[in-house]
Motif scaffolding. Structure first.
Motif, short mmCIF file in Angstrom:
data_model
loop_
_atom_site.label_atom_id
_atom_site.label_comp_id
_atom_site.label_asym_id
_atom_site.label_seq_id
_atom_site.Cartn_x
_atom_site.Cartn_y
_atom_site.Cartn_z
N UNK A 76 -101.40 -18.04 20.06
CA UNK A 76 -100.26 -17.69 20.91
C UNK A 76 -100.27 -16.83 22.08
N UNK A 77 -101.12 -15.86 21.71
CA UNK A 77 -101.23 -14.80 22.73
C UNK A 77 -102.30 -15.34 23.95
N UNK A 78 -103.29 -15.93 23.38
CA UNK A 78 -104.14 -16.52 24.37
C UNK A 78 -103.42 -17.69 25.31
N UNK A 79 -102.70 -18.40 24.78
CA UNK A 79 -101.77 -19.40 25.27
C UNK A 79 -100.75 -18.63 26.37
N UNK A 80 -100.13 -17.50 25.81
CA UNK A 80 -99.25 -16.78 26.76
C UNK A 80 -99.90 -16.22 27.95
N UNK A 81 -101.13 -15.87 27.78
CA UNK A 81 -101.90 -15.17 28.79
C UNK A 81 -102.29 -16.15 29.87
N UNK A 82 -103.04 -17.35 29.38
CA UNK A 82 -103.27 -18.57 30.23
C UNK A 82 -102.17 -19.27 30.96
N UNK A 83 -101.12 -19.26 30.32
CA UNK A 83 -100.05 -19.58 30.93
C UNK A 83 -99.71 -19.29 32.20
N UNK A 90 -101.56 -27.46 18.43
CA UNK A 90 -101.94 -26.02 18.86
C UNK A 90 -102.31 -26.36 20.41
N UNK A 91 -102.32 -25.31 21.17
CA UNK A 91 -102.70 -25.22 22.57
C UNK A 91 -104.19 -25.10 22.57
N UNK A 92 -105.11 -25.86 23.48
CA UNK A 92 -106.57 -25.55 23.48
C UNK A 92 -106.75 -25.61 25.16
N UNK A 93 -107.98 -24.88 25.39
CA UNK A 93 -108.24 -24.80 26.66
C UNK A 93 -109.33 -25.88 26.72
N UNK A 94 -109.47 -26.76 27.83
CA UNK A 94 -110.38 -27.96 27.65
C UNK A 94 -111.26 -27.61 28.81
N UNK A 125 -102.05 -29.49 25.29
CA UNK A 125 -101.36 -29.28 23.73
C UNK A 125 -101.83 -30.31 22.68
N UNK A 126 -102.68 -29.96 21.83
CA UNK A 126 -103.05 -31.06 20.88
C UNK A 126 -102.16 -31.25 20.01
N UNK A 127 -101.68 -32.33 19.97
CA UNK A 127 -100.46 -33.02 19.25
C UNK A 127 -100.95 -33.09 17.94
N UNK A 128 -102.25 -33.57 17.47
CA UNK A 128 -102.84 -33.76 16.32
C UNK A 128 -102.69 -32.38 15.57
N UNK A 150 -115.35 -29.40 30.42
CA UNK A 150 -116.13 -30.57 30.04
C UNK A 150 -117.24 -30.25 28.97
N UNK A 151 -117.17 -31.10 27.92
CA UNK A 151 -117.81 -30.98 27.11
C UNK A 151 -117.50 -29.90 26.06
N UNK A 152 -116.47 -29.16 26.21
CA UNK A 152 -116.02 -27.74 25.44
C UNK A 152 -114.58 -27.70 25.31
N UNK A 153 -114.28 -27.02 24.37
CA UNK A 153 -112.78 -26.74 23.91
C UNK A 153 -112.67 -25.37 23.35
N UNK A 154 -111.56 -24.79 23.64
CA UNK A 154 -111.04 -23.43 22.74
C UNK A 154 -109.78 -23.38 22.46
N UNK A 155 -109.89 -23.25 20.98
CA UNK A 155 -108.31 -23.46 20.48
C UNK A 155 -107.78 -21.99 20.81
N UNK A 156 -106.60 -22.05 21.16
CA UNK A 156 -105.74 -20.72 21.50
C UNK A 156 -104.77 -20.42 20.29
#
Length: 91
Positions: A37-44, A23-27, A17-20, A29-35
């Motif tokens: 609500x649907x993406x977060x629900x699936x990955x959770x 929003x939720x992100x998928x981290x 969870x990126x507090x700044x 190494x050297x990459x990140x994807x902003x999620x």
């Protein structure tokens, strides 16, 4: 993605969870994807032990939606993450 496939986050990849940005992100190494609500629900629901069929059934009950529609949408999302090496899948 097949019903019996078991998706899992590979070593070094995690939900965060990126507090700044509030929003939720998928981290990875050297990459990140902003999620969204649907993406977060699936990955959770991806825990490395549940099959894709179990995940879609769980999400269908949680969101009162047809499992076929969830499977269709989730499969595309998870396949895209797999192609970018954010996700592993065991048969």
């Amino acid at each position: 993605m097949q019903t019996a496939d078991i998706p899992a986050l590979p070593r070094g990849v995690r939900l965060h969870y990126d507090a700044v940005r509030e929003t939720w992100v998928l981290l990875a190494p050297e990459r990140a994807v902003t999620l969204d609500g649907i993406g977060h629900a699936i990955l959770s629901a991806v825990d490395g032990s549940r099959s894709f069929g179990d995940i879609t059934a769980h999400l269908g009950q949680k969101f009162n939606a047809p499992a076929e529609r969830i499977a269709e949408d989730s499969s595309g999302f998870l396949d895209a993450l797999r192609a970018r090496r954010f996700l592993d899948v065991r048969a």
